[in-house]
Write a protein that holds these residues in place. Structure first.
Motif, PDB file in Angstrom:
ATOM      1  N   SER A 234     -19.825 -15.584 -14.001  1.00 21.76           N
ATOM      2  CA  SER A 234     -19.999 -16.940 -13.481  1.00 21.76           C
ATOM      3  C   SER A 234     -19.365 -17.054 -12.099  1.00 21.76           C
ATOM      4  CB  SER A 234     -19.369 -17.965 -14.418  1.00 21.76           C
ATOM      5  OG  SER A 234     -17.953 -17.829 -14.426  1.00 21.76           O
ATOM      6  N   GLN A 235     -19.701 -18.128 -11.406  1.00 20.22           N
ATOM      7  CA  GLN A 235     -19.168 -18.338 -10.066  1.00 20.22           C
ATOM      8  C   GLN A 235     -17.640 -18.405 -10.075  1.00 20.22           C
ATOM      9  OE1 GLN A 235     -21.136 -18.381  -7.345  1.00 20.22           O
ATOM     10  NE2 GLN A 235     -19.414 -18.602  -5.959  1.00 20.22           N
ATOM     11  N   GLN A 236     -17.079 -19.140 -11.013  1.00 17.90           N
ATOM     12  CA  GLN A 236     -15.620 -19.245 -11.101  1.00 17.90           C
ATOM     13  C   GLN A 236     -14.974 -17.892 -11.367  1.00 17.90           C
ATOM     14  OE1 GLN A 236     -14.654 -22.292 -13.999  1.00 17.90           O
ATOM     15  NE2 GLN A 236     -13.537 -23.470 -12.485  1.00 17.90           N
ATOM     16  N   HIS A 237     -15.560 -17.124 -12.278  1.00 22.84           N
ATOM     17  CA  HIS A 237     -15.018 -15.818 -12.626  1.00 22.84           C
ATOM     18  C   HIS A 237     -15.010 -14.900 -11.411  1.00 22.84           C
ATOM     19  CE1 HIS A 237     -14.808 -11.868 -14.702  1.00 22.84           C
ATOM     20  NE2 HIS A 237     -14.119 -12.541 -15.612  1.00 22.84           N
ATOM     21  N   GLN A 238     -16.052 -14.994 -10.595  1.00 22.64           N
ATOM     22  CA  GLN A 238     -16.134 -14.169  -9.399  1.00 22.64           C
ATOM     23  C   GLN A 238     -15.169 -14.639  -8.307  1.00 22.64           C
ATOM     24  OE1 GLN A 238     -17.610 -11.429  -8.609  1.00 22.64           O
ATOM     25  NE2 GLN A 238     -17.545 -11.427  -6.366  1.00 22.64           N
ATOM     26  N   MET A 239     -15.108 -15.931  -8.102  1.00 16.69           N
ATOM     27  CA  MET A 239     -14.298 -16.473  -7.015  1.00 16.69           C
ATOM     28  C   MET A 239     -12.811 -16.216  -7.202  1.00 16.69           C
ATOM     29  SD  MET A 239     -16.129 -20.144  -6.342  1.00 16.69           S
ATOM     30  CE  MET A 239     -14.847 -20.676  -5.207  1.00 16.69           C
ATOM     31  N   PHE A 240     -12.335 -16.329  -8.425  1.00 17.09           N
ATOM     32  CA  PHE A 240     -10.898 -16.254  -8.672  1.00 17.09           C
ATOM     33  C   PHE A 240     -10.471 -14.928  -9.287  1.00 17.09           C
ATOM     34  CE2 PHE A 240     -11.918 -20.783  -8.518  1.00 17.09           C
ATOM     35  CZ  PHE A 240     -10.999 -21.215  -7.576  1.00 17.09           C
ATOM     36  N   ARG A 241     -11.180 -13.869  -8.950  1.00 21.08           N
ATOM     37  CA  ARG A 241     -10.918 -12.537  -9.492  1.00 21.08           C
ATOM     38  C   ARG A 241      -9.621 -11.945  -8.911  1.00 21.08           C
ATOM     39  NH1 ARG A 241     -14.714 -12.248  -5.481  1.00 21.08           N
ATOM     40  NH2 ARG A 241     -14.413 -10.651  -3.865  1.00 21.08           N
ATOM     41  N   ASP A 242      -9.204 -10.865  -9.539  1.00 23.23           N
ATOM     42  CA  ASP A 242      -8.048 -10.080  -9.083  1.00 23.23           C
ATOM     43  C   ASP A 242      -6.803 -10.975  -8.974  1.00 23.23           C
ATOM     44  OD1 ASP A 242      -9.811  -7.909  -8.956  1.00 23.23           O
ATOM     45  OD2 ASP A 242     -10.358  -8.357  -6.891  1.00 23.23           O
ATOM     46  N   THR A 243      -6.152 -10.955  -7.822  1.00 25.72           N
ATOM     47  CA  THR A 243      -4.915 -11.735  -7.664  1.00 25.72           C
ATOM     48  C   THR A 243      -5.172 -13.177  -7.234  1.00 25.72           C
ATOM     49  OG1 THR A 243      -4.686 -11.031  -5.351  1.00 25.72           O
ATOM     50  CG2 THR A 243      -3.636  -9.648  -7.044  1.00 25.72           C
ATOM     51  N   ARG A 244      -6.443 -13.506  -7.006  1.00 26.37           N
ATOM     52  CA  ARG A 244      -6.760 -14.827  -6.480  1.00 26.37           C
ATOM     53  C   ARG A 244      -6.364 -15.959  -7.431  1.00 26.37           C
ATOM     54  NH1 ARG A 244     -12.869 -14.180  -3.982  1.00 26.37           N
ATOM     55  NH2 ARG A 244     -12.355 -12.798  -2.220  1.00 26.37           N
ATOM     56  N   PHE A 245      -6.604 -15.746  -8.719  1.00 27.44           N
ATOM     57  CA  PHE A 245      -6.296 -16.814  -9.673  1.00 27.44           C
ATOM     58  C   PHE A 245      -4.798 -17.120  -9.683  1.00 27.44           C
ATOM     59  CE2 PHE A 245      -5.071 -18.494 -13.784  1.00 27.44           C
ATOM     60  CZ  PHE A 245      -5.975 -19.549 -13.928  1.00 27.44           C
ATOM     61  N   ALA A 246      -3.972 -16.090  -9.756  1.00 26.61           N
ATOM     62  CA  ALA A 246      -2.522 -16.302  -9.812  1.00 26.61           C
ATOM     63  C   ALA A 246      -2.012 -16.986  -8.544  1.00 26.61           C
ATOM     64  CB  ALA A 246      -1.811 -14.971 -10.018  1.00 26.61           C
ATOM     65  N   GLU A 247      -2.541 -16.595  -7.401  1.00 23.12           N
ATOM     66  CA  GLU A 247      -2.126 -17.218  -6.151  1.00 23.12           C
ATOM     67  C   GLU A 247      -2.538 -18.690  -6.107  1.00 23.12           C
ATOM     68  OE1 GLU A 247      -0.741 -17.832  -2.183  1.00 23.12           O
ATOM     69  OE2 GLU A 247      -0.212 -16.499  -3.842  1.00 23.12           O
ATOM     70  N   THR A 248      -3.753 -18.962  -6.575  1.00 27.92           N
ATOM     71  CA  THR A 248      -4.218 -20.345  -6.605  1.00 27.92           C
ATOM     72  C   THR A 248      -3.364 -21.185  -7.544  1.00 27.92           C
ATOM     73  OG1 THR A 248      -6.488 -19.624  -6.149  1.00 27.92           O
ATOM     74  CG2 THR A 248      -6.197 -21.843  -7.034  1.00 27.92           C
ATOM     75  N   LEU A 249      -3.082 -20.648  -8.728  1.00 29.50           N
ATOM     76  CA  LEU A 249      -2.287 -21.385  -9.708  1.00 29.50           C
ATOM     77  C   LEU A 249      -0.886 -21.668  -9.169  1.00 29.50           C
ATOM     78  CD1 LEU A 249      -2.249 -22.576 -12.552  1.00 29.50           C
ATOM     79  CD2 LEU A 249      -1.453 -20.351 -13.394  1.00 29.50           C
ATOM     80  N   ARG A 250      -0.307 -20.710  -8.469  1.00 25.72           N
ATOM     81  CA  ARG A 250       1.020 -20.931  -7.875  1.00 25.72           C
ATOM     82  C   ARG A 250       0.985 -22.099  -6.886  1.00 25.72           C
ATOM     83  NH1 ARG A 250       3.694 -19.988  -3.392  1.00 25.72           N
ATOM     84  NH2 ARG A 250       1.942 -18.913  -2.365  1.00 25.72           N
ATOM     85  N   ARG A 251      -0.039 -22.140  -6.069  1.00 26.67           N
ATOM     86  CA  ARG A 251      -0.144 -23.213  -5.084  1.00 26.67           C
ATOM     87  C   ARG A 251      -0.464 -24.558  -5.737  1.00 26.67           C
ATOM     88  NH1 ARG A 251      -0.829 -21.618   0.394  1.00 26.67           N
ATOM     89  NH2 ARG A 251      -0.749 -19.344   0.686  1.00 26.67           N
TER      90      ARG A 251
END
Length: 324
Positions: A234-251
């Protein structure tokens, strides 16, 4: 629901519109009948602006919107759709050439296809689904779209700016060449405030603010386990892959701390942040259910956004392109 002027067009549109990308299936599995019910509920609650595109599910989103329009028995609903270029520009190119990406034959064929999928006689707003820094002087696309306006197939012309490139639309706004510009604008992506929004306001160019909730992160309900629940592919799964999700959640957690004294939820702060700018005509969150519609429309109107919080949020400006 409150309504705003859509630039110079004379339209009055709901300040909260309906972003229809998710109806195409790229954000996870969808039930078309449920999507139609959600659209009809949105119309009943006063939403009268829907944004879709040829790209969204290879025209599937347009078909679903068209079915909802066919069933709707109420007032006017403005429909905006988009035409993708023959060749997408390199996202890393700072000034891609626009000439030739929207040739006459391509625009005419795509307008006719969108008219058929939407089931309408005329498209209210037809947008280029890409732009370039010097598009204002590469005007082959405008000749064709003006001709299609005269033919009665489209009403107004707009541009959907490239992801994270609001500066590309400043000259276009200053010249007032099109009725509207669509741009990513949210509590992370704050740069449109610097030049694009003032230029649009001065020329009467309508601003459509997309991704006000940052593709879900600014709803504020993500946890460390949320990424595992995103549908693979899915688009979300692709966009927030690898370290992106953790960085986004931190912010996101840092944002929550600053927002908490002012708003009961991050989602409310995020929606009201975008609504607070008077250059914005409509923001278009994606919605999959009547419940999500109800959650979003309750933020229409309300008190002014706190100036102190607005100043504090400047430290959270974060420009990145997760669509790459």
């Amino acid at each position: 629901m409150r309504y705003r002027a859509f630039g110079r067009t004379g339209w009055q549109v709901s300040e909260i519109g309906f972003g229809a990308w998710q109806l195409g299936g790229q954000w996870g599995k969808v039930d078309d009948q449920a999507s139609v019910r959600t659209l009809l509920h949105a119309f009943e609650q006063g939403i009268n602006f829907v944004d879709t595109a040829e790209l969204y599910g290879a025209g599937h989103s347009e078909k679903v919107v068209g079915e909802a329009l066919r069933q709707w028995r109420g007032g006017k609903v403005y429909v905006a759709t988009k035409c993708q270029p023959t060749v997408w520009p390199d996202p890393y190119c700072p000034a891609p050439e626009l000439r030739g990406r929207f040739p006459d034959w391509h625009l005419r064929a795509n307008v006719d296809a969108s008219l058929q999928r939407l089931g309408v006689d005329r498209i209210d707003l037809y947008q280029l689904h890409s732009w370039g820094l010097f598009g204002h002087r590469e005007l082959d696309w405008l000749e064709t779209l003006n001709d299609l306006r005269i033919a009665g197939k489209i009403d107004q012309i707009g541009v959907s700016l490239r992801d994270n490139q609001p500066a590309e639309g400043v000259t276009l706004a200053r010249l007032g060449l099109v009725a509207s510009e669509q741009v990513i604008f949210n509590m992370f992506e704050q740069t449109p405030r610097e030049a694009l929004l003032p230029a649009a306001k001065a020329s009467g160019t309508a601003i459509i603010a997309r991704v006000p909730l940052d593709s879900g992160s600014l709803v504020g309900n993500w946890t460390a386990e949320s990424y595992a629940a995103f549908e693979p592919g899915s688009q979300q799964h692709q966009m927030f892959r690898d370290t992106r999700f953790a960085e986004t959640l931190r912010r996101v957690e840092a944002l929550k701390a600053d927002v908490a004294p002012y708003y009961p939820s991050l989602a409310e702060a995020a929606m009201r942040y975008v609504l607070a700018h008077d250059a914005v005509s409509v923001l278009i969150p994606g919605m999959k259910s009547p419940e999500e519609v109800d959650l979003n429309i309750r933020y229409s109107g309300g008190a002014a956004f706190p100036e102190e919080l607005l100043r504090r949020l400047s430290s959270h400006c974060w420009v990145r392109n997760y669509y790459r």
